[in-house]
Design a protein around this motif. Structure first.
Motif, PDB file in Angstrom:
ATOM      1  N   THR A  55       0.848  -1.183   0.000  1.00  0.00           N
ATOM      2  CA  THR A  55       0.000   0.000   0.000  1.00  0.00           C
ATOM      3  C   THR A  55       0.888   1.239   0.000  1.00  0.00           C
ATOM      4  O   THR A  55       1.847   1.304   0.773  1.00  0.00           O
ATOM      5  CB  THR A  55      -0.897   0.024   1.262  1.00  0.00           C
ATOM      6  OG1 THR A  55      -1.644  -1.191   1.310  1.00  0.00           O
ATOM      7  CG2 THR A  55      -1.844   1.200   1.249  1.00  0.00           C
ATOM      8  N   GLU A  73       3.387   3.870  -2.059  1.00  0.00           N
ATOM      9  CA  GLU A  73       4.244   4.095  -3.222  1.00  0.00           C
ATOM     10  C   GLU A  73       5.432   3.143  -3.196  1.00  0.00           C
ATOM     11  O   GLU A  73       6.157   3.077  -2.199  1.00  0.00           O
ATOM     12  CB  GLU A  73       4.733   5.543  -3.237  1.00  0.00           C
ATOM     13  CG  GLU A  73       3.585   6.525  -3.341  1.00  0.00           C
ATOM     14  CD  GLU A  73       4.025   7.972  -3.387  1.00  0.00           C
ATOM     15  OE1 GLU A  73       5.241   8.244  -3.371  1.00  0.00           O
ATOM     16  OE2 GLU A  73       3.135   8.842  -3.441  1.00  0.00           O
ATOM     17  N   ARG A  86      -0.383   3.419  -5.066  1.00  0.00           N
ATOM     18  CA  ARG A  86      -0.727   4.639  -5.796  1.00  0.00           C
ATOM     19  C   ARG A  86       0.292   4.945  -6.885  1.00  0.00           C
ATOM     20  O   ARG A  86      -0.015   5.638  -7.850  1.00  0.00           O
ATOM     21  CB  ARG A  86      -0.790   5.826  -4.839  1.00  0.00           C
ATOM     22  CG  ARG A  86      -1.863   5.728  -3.789  1.00  0.00           C
ATOM     23  CD  ARG A  86      -1.920   6.976  -2.920  1.00  0.00           C
ATOM     24  NE  ARG A  86      -0.633   7.365  -2.366  1.00  0.00           N
ATOM     25  CZ  ARG A  86      -0.198   7.038  -1.146  1.00  0.00           C
ATOM     26  NH1 ARG A  86      -0.952   6.318  -0.366  1.00  0.00           N
ATOM     27  NH2 ARG A  86       0.982   7.429  -0.724  1.00  0.00           N
ATOM     28  N   THR A  93      -4.660  -2.025  -9.301  1.00  0.00           N
ATOM     29  CA  THR A  93      -5.466  -0.881  -9.728  1.00  0.00           C
ATOM     30  C   THR A  93      -5.490  -0.799 -11.253  1.00  0.00           C
ATOM     31  O   THR A  93      -4.676  -1.439 -11.939  1.00  0.00           O
ATOM     32  CB  THR A  93      -4.872   0.424  -9.181  1.00  0.00           C
ATOM     33  OG1 THR A  93      -3.555   0.591  -9.729  1.00  0.00           O
ATOM     34  CG2 THR A  93      -4.813   0.421  -7.660  1.00  0.00           C
TER      35      THR A  93
END
Length: 108
Positions: free
Chosen positions: A24, A26, A58, A88
């Protein structure tokens, strides 16, 4: 100042013989050492299946991709299966652009 660290790495065992790394934040040149340390712990346990949950990432740079590829190669060398279980839309696109969708069977 950030409220959360740039990378959180959780090592879970959803079932016997399966190791899952949940990333979770970067995954970049500033955080790859932490991810690599956790990957070493996973490999030391000699699981039959290694899973990566990337749904919480992300951002990933080339050094982050290198950590994923290194874990994949080391898993293969140990005879462990390897799969990405969550990601994602951003990561799906990135993996397709760099042709890693040919290497990994990406989840829906």
């Amino acid at each position: 100042m950030q409220d959360t660290p740039p990378l959180l790495v959780e090592y879970v065992t959803p079932e016997p013989g399966t190791a899952r790394l949940v990333l979770t934040g970067e995954l970049d040149y500033t955080t790859v050492d932490e991810a690599a340390e956790e990957a070493d712990k996973v490999l030391a346990d000699n699981p039959r299946m290694i899973e990566l949950d990337l749904a919480g990432l992300r951002f990933v740079d080339s050094s982050g991709i290198a950590v994923v590829m290194n874990l994949y190669r080391r898993a293969e060398a140990l005879g462990a299966a390897f799969r990405i279980v969550a990601l994602t839309a951003y990561l799906r696109h990135l993996l397709r652009v760099i042709a890693l969708d040919d290497v990994f069977d990406l989840p829906d």
